[in-house]
Design an enzyme around this catalytic site. Structure first.
Site, PDB file in Angstrom:
ATOM      1  N   THR A  45      -2.547 -51.070  -1.224  1.00  0.00           N
ATOM      2  CA  THR A  45      -2.276 -50.284  -2.434  1.00  0.00           C
ATOM      3  C   THR A  45      -0.789 -50.145  -2.695  1.00  0.00           C
ATOM      4  OG1 THR A  45      -4.334 -49.022  -2.231  1.00  0.00           O
ATOM      5  CG2 THR A  45      -2.570 -48.005  -3.501  1.00  0.00           C
ATOM      6  N   SER A  88      -6.396 -54.127   3.235  1.00  0.00           N
ATOM      7  CA  SER A  88      -6.623 -53.986   4.675  1.00  0.00           C
ATOM      8  C   SER A  88      -8.091 -53.983   5.056  1.00  0.00           C
ATOM      9  CB  SER A  88      -5.947 -52.714   5.199  1.00  0.00           C
ATOM     10  OG  SER A  88      -6.549 -51.547   4.685  1.00  0.00           O
ATOM     11  N   THR A 140      -4.303 -48.769   3.178  1.00  0.00           N
ATOM     12  CA  THR A 140      -4.676 -47.545   3.880  1.00  0.00           C
ATOM     13  C   THR A 140      -6.088 -47.585   4.473  1.00  0.00           C
ATOM     14  OG1 THR A 140      -5.425 -46.503   1.819  1.00  0.00           O
ATOM     15  CG2 THR A 140      -3.135 -46.099   2.499  1.00  0.00           C
ATOM     16  N   ASP A 141      -6.935 -48.510   4.020  1.00  0.00           N
ATOM     17  CA  ASP A 141      -8.329 -48.507   4.469  1.00  0.00           C
ATOM     18  C   ASP A 141      -8.457 -48.631   5.986  1.00  0.00           C
ATOM     19  OD1 ASP A 141      -9.181 -48.200   1.913  1.00  0.00           O
ATOM     20  OD2 ASP A 141     -10.217 -50.126   1.757  1.00  0.00           O
TER      21      ASP A 141
END
Length: 339
Positions: free
Chosen positions: A23, A70, A103-104
């Site tokens: 992101t 990710s 961030t995942d």
């Protein structure tokens, strides 16, 4: 350049900024697209160009290693990233590393690095919950803070860190807890510290072994075992468990209800797993607390393991590493107690 300016330039930390997508490298069609946007479209140089003050923080060089969300990070990417960082940390002309990351799975990647990099130099993994194109994007400040932390002597010896929303988290504890809010990252025992007015302030230390005290080195790992995760729910049958056992896994993390409770309908398939040489690790889907050995289930009888306080997806990282050196159940359990 004056003598004072030259001295100041020499004193700046030398940081490598590695881009992997996410992101923080995304772009939306509208400034109000904070959750719907194209991921991983900006290069690391594009991201850095939007942060002109970065030059005052450190002497920064950039590398674009990946350009993916990710959720697409697998064992291949973990190993490639870890080995590249390890080679950079060996250089005398590099003081720290910052990795921009989706961030995942940022907490998984950071934990992997935390346990496999053999250097006290700071490694900071950073992402964003809103793309740079969005109003009030958190990416620029998160990146600024990450560089500040990586450039600070205070961050030495603390392992891999995740910096987000002005907070500094140890990679072992931090998890993503929200799909869109900027304060999505939490540690069950609180952050290690904060970035306050552009300066890192630490209040506690990581309690478990990492980096130079870890038993794993990224340079000694060429492959990782397949470890699966099964998420428990009410009314569950064992079909999904048996499917994952047939997928080639060497271990399965069972994210059970409560304190690692396993429904009667599931027990037989997990007992069978162990008979087939597949390790079973009881965890909890609750997101907090400790799973107690031989409490909800007779772990000694079934030759199962428990996760201690690790959430299932991070227990998976630890188990993959543990299996590179050990297969004895007792010793594997010691790994979860120790790390």
């Amino acid at each position: 350049m004056t003598r004072d300016t030259a001295a100041a330039a020499r004193q700046k930390a030398r940081i490598v900024l590695i881009g992997t997508g996410g992101t923080i490298a995304g772009r939306g069609a509208s400034p109000v697209n904070t959750s719907a946007y194209d991921c991983s479209v900006l290069s690391i140089d594009d991201i850095l160009a939007d942060l002109p003050v970065a030059d005052s923080l450190a002497d920064i060089t950039t590398e674009q290693l990946f350009q993916v969300g990710s959720e697409n990070f697998g064992n291949v990417q973990l190993l490639q990233l870890g080995k590249r960082i390890a080679s950079l940390l060996e250089r005398d002309d590099i003081d720290g590393i910052v990795v921009t990351h989706g961030t995942d799975t940022i907490d998984e990647t950071a934990y992997f690095l935390h346990l496999t990099l053999k250097s006290p130099k700071p490694v900071v993994v950073v992402g964003a919950m809103r793309p740079p194109s969005a109003l009030s994007s958190d990416g620029p400040l998160n990146l600024y803070n990450a560089i500040v932390v990586a450039a600070s002597r205070l961050a030495h010896g603390k392992g891999t860190l995740v910096v987000s929303n002005d907070e500094i988290h140890t990679a072992r504890d931090v998890v993503k807890t929200n799909t869109f809010k900027q304060d999505a990252f939490k540690s069950p025992y609180g952050p290690l510290g904060f970035v306050v007015e552009g300066k890192p302030v630490f209040y506690r230390l990581p309690a478990r072994p990492h980096t130079v005290d870890s038993e794993w080195s990224i340079n000694e790992i060429e492959a990782l075992s397949h470890v699966g995760v099964v998420y428990a729910h009410g009314g569950m049958n064992d079909a999904i468990v048996r499917a994952i056992l047939d997928s080639g896994v060497k271990a399965v993390i069972y994210a059970a209800t409560g304190n690692g409770n396993v429904a009667v309908s599931i027990v037989a398939s997990l007992v069978e797993a162990r008979k087939r040489g597949i390790h079973v690790v009881r965890g909890s889907r609750t997101g907090g607390g400790v799973v107690i050995r031989n409490a909800a289930q007779p772990d000694d009888l079934y030759d199962w393991l428990v996760t201690d306080d690790q959430p299932a997806h991070k227990a998976r990282i630890l188990m993959m590493l543990a299996l590179t050196r050990e297969h004895c159940t007792r010793k594997l359990q010691d790994v979860f107690w120790r790390y």
